[in-house]
Design a protein around this motif. Structure first.
Motif, mmCIF file in Angstrom:
data_model
loop_
_atom_site.group_PDB
_atom_site.id
_atom_site.type_symbol
_atom_site.label_atom_id
_atom_site.label_comp_id
_atom_site.label_asym_id
_atom_site.label_seq_id
_atom_site.Cartn_x
_atom_site.Cartn_y
_atom_site.Cartn_z
ATOM 1 N N SER A 4 0.562 -1.244 0.317
ATOM 2 C CA SER A 4 -0.285 -0.116 -0.418
ATOM 3 C C SER A 4 1.229 1.146 -0.240
ATOM 4 O O SER A 4 0.685 2.434 -1.017
ATOM 5 C CB SER A 4 -0.807 -0.184 1.883
ATOM 6 O OG SER A 4 -1.645 -0.896 0.420
ATOM 7 N N ALA A 5 2.491 0.992 1.040
ATOM 8 C CA ALA A 5 2.218 2.604 1.182
ATOM 9 C C ALA A 5 3.692 2.474 -0.826
ATOM 10 O O ALA A 5 3.169 3.882 -0.920
ATOM 11 C CB ALA A 5 3.791 2.306 2.092
ATOM 12 N N ASN A 40 -9.537 -3.398 -17.000
ATOM 13 C CA ASN A 40 -9.525 -4.199 -15.958
ATOM 14 C C ASN A 40 -11.018 -2.853 -15.138
ATOM 15 O O ASN A 40 -11.352 -3.027 -14.261
ATOM 16 C CB ASN A 40 -8.575 -3.409 -15.287
ATOM 17 C CG ASN A 40 -7.831 -4.272 -15.386
ATOM 18 O OD1 ASN A 40 -7.231 -4.878 -14.522
ATOM 19 N ND2 ASN A 40 -6.857 -3.904 -16.392
ATOM 20 N N GLY A 41 -11.859 -2.866 -16.419
ATOM 21 C CA GLY A 41 -13.640 -2.794 -16.558
ATOM 22 C C GLY A 41 -14.104 -1.240 -15.977
ATOM 23 O O GLY A 41 -14.797 -1.593 -15.682
ATOM 24 N N PHE A 42 -13.294 -0.340 -15.961
ATOM 25 C CA PHE A 42 -13.483 0.681 -15.739
ATOM 26 C C PHE A 42 -13.748 2.106 -17.498
ATOM 27 O O PHE A 42 -12.924 1.999 -17.867
ATOM 28 C CB PHE A 42 -12.404 1.811 -15.116
ATOM 29 C CG PHE A 42 -12.830 3.192 -14.713
ATOM 30 C CD1 PHE A 42 -13.591 4.198 -13.658
ATOM 31 C CD2 PHE A 42 -12.158 4.362 -15.597
ATOM 32 C CE1 PHE A 42 -13.537 5.310 -14.313
ATOM 33 C CE2 PHE A 42 -12.630 5.261 -15.837
ATOM 34 C CZ PHE A 42 -13.514 5.526 -14.393
ATOM 35 N N ARG A 51 -9.563 6.662 -6.826
ATOM 36 C CA ARG A 51 -8.060 6.319 -6.726
ATOM 37 C C ARG A 51 -7.804 4.561 -6.362
ATOM 38 O O ARG A 51 -7.409 4.100 -6.397
ATOM 39 C CB ARG A 51 -7.570 7.129 -5.498
ATOM 40 C CG ARG A 51 -6.916 6.840 -5.460
ATOM 41 C CD ARG A 51 -6.108 7.325 -3.718
ATOM 42 N NE ARG A 51 -4.656 7.290 -3.459
ATOM 43 C CZ ARG A 51 -3.961 7.545 -3.148
ATOM 44 N NH1 ARG A 51 -3.265 8.545 -4.292
ATOM 45 N NH2 ARG A 51 -2.740 6.822 -2.830
ATOM 46 N N SER A 52 -9.424 4.380 -5.718
ATOM 47 C CA SER A 52 -9.325 3.177 -4.659
ATOM 48 C C SER A 52 -9.525 2.065 -6.055
ATOM 49 O O SER A 52 -8.832 0.963 -6.458
ATOM 50 C CB SER A 52 -11.148 2.742 -4.372
ATOM 51 O OG SER A 52 -11.934 2.658 -5.484
ATOM 52 N N GLU A 55 -5.919 1.862 -7.286
ATOM 53 C CA GLU A 55 -4.815 1.085 -6.171
ATOM 54 C C GLU A 55 -5.346 -0.410 -6.739
ATOM 55 O O GLU A 55 -3.672 -1.621 -7.072
ATOM 56 C CB GLU A 55 -5.336 1.760 -4.709
ATOM 57 C CG GLU A 55 -4.508 2.904 -4.193
ATOM 58 C CD GLU A 55 -5.364 3.063 -2.979
ATOM 59 O OE1 GLU A 55 -6.483 2.634 -3.205
ATOM 60 O OE2 GLU A 55 -5.071 4.481 -2.685
ATOM 61 N N ALA A 56 -6.479 -1.226 -6.738
ATOM 62 C CA ALA A 56 -6.501 -2.053 -7.136
ATOM 63 C C ALA A 56 -5.605 -3.030 -8.118
ATOM 64 O O ALA A 56 -5.376 -3.575 -8.792
ATOM 65 C CB ALA A 56 -7.997 -2.862 -7.347
ATOM 66 N N ILE A 57 -6.200 -2.339 -9.102
ATOM 67 C CA ILE A 57 -5.250 -2.323 -10.335
ATOM 68 C C ILE A 57 -3.632 -2.629 -10.034
ATOM 69 O O ILE A 57 -2.646 -3.386 -11.005
ATOM 70 C CB ILE A 57 -5.241 -0.906 -12.361
ATOM 71 C CG1 ILE A 57 -6.488 -1.579 -12.061
ATOM 72 C CG2 ILE A 57 -4.820 -1.036 -12.949
ATOM 73 C CD1 ILE A 57 -7.346 -0.106 -13.143
#
Length: 179
Positions: A4-5, A40-42, A51-52, A55-57
């Motif tokens: 995450s960092a 990736n679906g967006f 942002r989420s 981050e997931a990608i």
């Protein structure tokens, strides 16, 4: 190692929305290209990419899928570098850099066998990295990191030489991605 960092650092470095005319990737947000977001679906406007989702990608495509969590268990700094390189050049390129560097540093296969440079960080690559770390230790990790950065820097120069429009990005690549 806290992925995450690392993701936060990449997003801070990549910044928000961009649509630079010289960037073949087209519109990007948080460093995620439109093509990657779509795959990736967006499907929305890239300015509205949450942002989420970015981050997931990053977590899935540039950390989990290429196996860098396993690298982190052996050599955390190498895993960080592979993640950053994968974000900017793709996981296959990062994996190939690691394999090439490990081959060049194995003292003519005395420390471990040469790897086939297939660009995938699998069991053989992890075993070679483990053997390298056992022989060379943390000092070796610093040397391997330098080798990876040298390969990355050379690739940036080649990109700028082969496509003059990439010169718009060269300074930032070298300033923010190397050492």
């Amino acid at each position: 190692m806290d992925i995450s960092a690392l993701i936060d650092e990449v997003i801070a470095r990549e910044g928000g929305y961009s649509n630079h005319p010289a960037d073949r990737g087209g519109p990007t947000h948080f460093g995620i290209t439109q093509a990657v977001a779509r795959a990736n679906g967006f499907m929305g406007d890239m300015r509205a990419l949450p942002r989420s989702v970015a981050e997931a990608i990053y977590r899935r495509l540039y950390w989990e899928r290429p196996g860098y969590a396993f690298v982190a268990e052996l050599a955390p700094r190498i895993a960080e570098e592979l993640f950053d390189t994968a974000v900017n050049m793709g996981p296959a390129t990062a994996g190939g850099f690691l394999q090439r560097a490990l081959n060049a540093l194995n003292r003519n296969a005395r420390d471990y066998a040469d790897l086939k440079v297939d660009q995938a960080v699998g069991g053989k690559t992890l075993a070679a990295l483990g053997a390298f770390m056992q022989v060379r230790g943390r000092a070796g990790e610093r040397v391997l990191l330098k080798a990876l950065e040298a390969l990355q820097g050379e690739r940036y120069l080649a990109l700028a030489e082969s496509r003059p429009a990439n010169e718009a990005f060269l300074y930032g690549w070298l300033a923010n991605r190397i050492g």
